[in-house]
Write a protein that holds these residues in place. Structure first.
Motif, mmCIF file in Angstrom:
data_model
loop_
_atom_site.group_PDB
_atom_site.id
_atom_site.type_symbol
_atom_site.label_atom_id
_atom_site.label_comp_id
_atom_site.label_asym_id
_atom_site.label_seq_id
_atom_site.Cartn_x
_atom_site.Cartn_y
_atom_site.Cartn_z
ATOM 1 N N TYR A 47 -59.447 -9.496 72.068
ATOM 2 C CA TYR A 47 -59.330 -10.116 70.742
ATOM 3 C C TYR A 47 -57.967 -10.727 70.477
ATOM 4 O O TYR A 47 -57.705 -11.182 69.367
ATOM 5 C CB TYR A 47 -59.661 -9.079 69.660
ATOM 6 N N VAL B 220 -65.583 -14.876 77.996
ATOM 7 C CA VAL B 220 -65.454 -15.517 76.683
ATOM 8 C C VAL B 220 -64.315 -16.539 76.630
ATOM 9 O O VAL B 220 -64.143 -17.215 75.624
ATOM 10 C CB VAL B 220 -65.239 -14.463 75.573
ATOM 11 N N LEU C 122 -64.951 -20.135 75.502
ATOM 12 C CA LEU C 122 -65.298 -20.355 74.094
ATOM 13 C C LEU C 122 -64.092 -20.795 73.265
ATOM 14 O O LEU C 122 -64.251 -21.414 72.211
ATOM 15 C CB LEU C 122 -65.902 -19.078 73.496
ATOM 16 N N TYR C 123 -62.884 -20.455 73.725
ATOM 17 C CA TYR C 123 -61.690 -20.807 72.956
ATOM 18 C C TYR C 123 -61.416 -22.310 72.967
ATOM 19 O O TYR C 123 -60.585 -22.794 72.196
ATOM 20 C CB TYR C 123 -60.480 -20.038 73.477
ATOM 21 N N ARG D 103 -67.305 -21.154 67.214
ATOM 22 C CA ARG D 103 -66.649 -20.338 68.228
ATOM 23 C C ARG D 103 -66.816 -18.847 67.937
ATOM 24 O O ARG D 103 -67.117 -18.053 68.829
ATOM 25 C CB ARG D 103 -65.166 -20.691 68.300
ATOM 26 N N THR D 104 -66.644 -18.483 66.673
ATOM 27 C CA THR D 104 -66.781 -17.072 66.282
ATOM 28 C C THR D 104 -68.203 -16.582 66.488
ATOM 29 O O THR D 104 -68.428 -15.478 66.987
ATOM 30 C CB THR D 104 -66.364 -16.886 64.807
ATOM 31 N N ARG E 287 -68.838 -16.094 70.142
ATOM 32 C CA ARG E 287 -68.109 -14.919 70.625
ATOM 33 C C ARG E 287 -68.854 -13.632 70.259
ATOM 34 O O ARG E 287 -68.917 -12.697 71.051
ATOM 35 C CB ARG E 287 -66.699 -14.893 70.036
ATOM 36 N N ARG F 291 -71.736 -13.251 72.614
ATOM 37 C CA ARG F 291 -71.323 -12.833 73.957
ATOM 38 C C ARG F 291 -70.797 -11.391 73.960
ATOM 39 O O ARG F 291 -70.937 -10.674 74.938
ATOM 40 C CB ARG F 291 -70.212 -13.764 74.472
#
Length: 322
Positions: free
Chosen positions: A162, A262, A265-266, A274-275, A278, A281
């Motif tokens: 995170y 992940v 995804l950024y 994106r959130t 995430r 995933r």
């Protein structure tokens, strides 16, 4: 020497620098030096700094100029190379110790526990055009619980999955610890120095929590906090290079393996999309977000016995600046 206060500058605003210097000179703990390392500014304010120290009869300082801009990490390394203290707290102009007892308290905390790194709580402030001050709370890291209850595995998990590190603005280290990790990321990371905390966690050397306000943080007007700034793209490039290094050096770590799934995804610019992806995933992120919200509601990001700090007085740092 017990403590080095390292101030790193680049095109410093003298009024903001005065806030930082005043907060240092007001400390009740006196066994410290001040090192100012400037990253190639056309005007580094060294003449004003020297006049300020002379007026305060303070001689325990070192000024380090650079001809060319080299980035935050290299500027910090050069400053640390001149440090004589056991511990170091680094500032950018405008940031400040919380109150006059902070340096003594954090020194005692580090010494009594023999910690090599720690972070504290931080309060943000903004100077209004009318001269007043607005206050901002900063929840860093978002999930404080594993530090309060010392769950090292969860700390590493939050760091890797995170990116939940403490802000570098509210940290304290031994000089050796800080230099070790800055050297490890030198050349890969140019500006985002506090990102090394993930590497330290993976090495079994995560930071400890100092349960009080440590700093005042100048919010929204600093280079790294401006929402629309070319600097944000440079920080993003630092992050990409750093994560590639982590994937190579810690490839067998289970959280790093999960992180790899992940990372792509950024690159999605839409925050909401994106959130959502995430969470799909990594459903555990829901637990992480809920935990943060519950901690915020319970006041986890404020000390149990809040004392007044320098910037609770809107006049602090203004008189000499004017």
């Amino acid at each position: 020497m017990k403590f080095t206060v390292l101030i790193v500058t680049y095109h410093p605003d003298w009024k903001k620098l005065l806030v930082t210097l005043d907060s240092v000179m007001a400390q009740t703990f006196k066994d410290y030096e001040i090192v100012v390392s400037d990253d190639g500014s056309e005007e580094n304010c060294f003449d004003k700094i020297e006049a300020y120290f002379a007026a305060h009869q303070f001689a325990n300082y070192t000024l380090i100029p650079h001809e060319k801009n080299q980035g935050t990490v290299k500027n910090l390394i050069d400053g640390l190379a001149k440090a004589k203290g056991k511990y170091v707290r680094d500032f950018g102009p405008g940031d400040a110790f919380y109150n006059e007892h902070t340096l003594q308290q954090v020194y005692d905390f580090m010494e009594e526990n023999q910690y090599e790194s720690c972070f504290g709580l931080m309060r943000g402030y903004c100077r209004r055009e009318d001269g007043g001050v607005d206050y901002v709370e900063f929840p860093h890291p978002f999930d404080l619980s594993p530090y309060k209850n010392w769950n090292e595995d969860k700390i590493v998990k939050n760091l890797v999955l995170y990116r939940d590190n403490a802000s570098g603005a509210c940290t304290c280290y031994t000089v050796d610890y800080y230099m070790t990790y800055l050297k490890k990321i030198e050349g890969t990371v140019i500006y985002a120095e506090d990102i090394f905390q993930m590497m330290a966690g993976l090495d079994g050397r995560p930071m400890h929590f100092f349960p009080d306000y440590l700093v005042w943080y100048e919010a929204d007007t600093g280079v790294s906090t401006k929402k629309k700034s070319g600097f944000s793209e440079l920080l993003a490039q630092d992050v990409d290079r750093f994560y590639a290094m982590i994937q190579e050096q810690y490839s067998e770590n289970p959280y790093v393996k999960k992180q790899k799934k992940v990372l792509g995804l950024y690159k999605i610019r839409n925050l909401y999309l994106r959130t959502l992806l995430r969470l799909f995933r990594n459903p555990d992120a829901i637990r992480y977000l809920i935990s943060h919200m519950l901690q915020a509601r319970k006041g986890a990001y404020r000390p149990s016995h809040q004392q007044k700090g320098f910037l609770d007085n809107p006049e602090f740092g203004k008189e000499k600046a004017e």
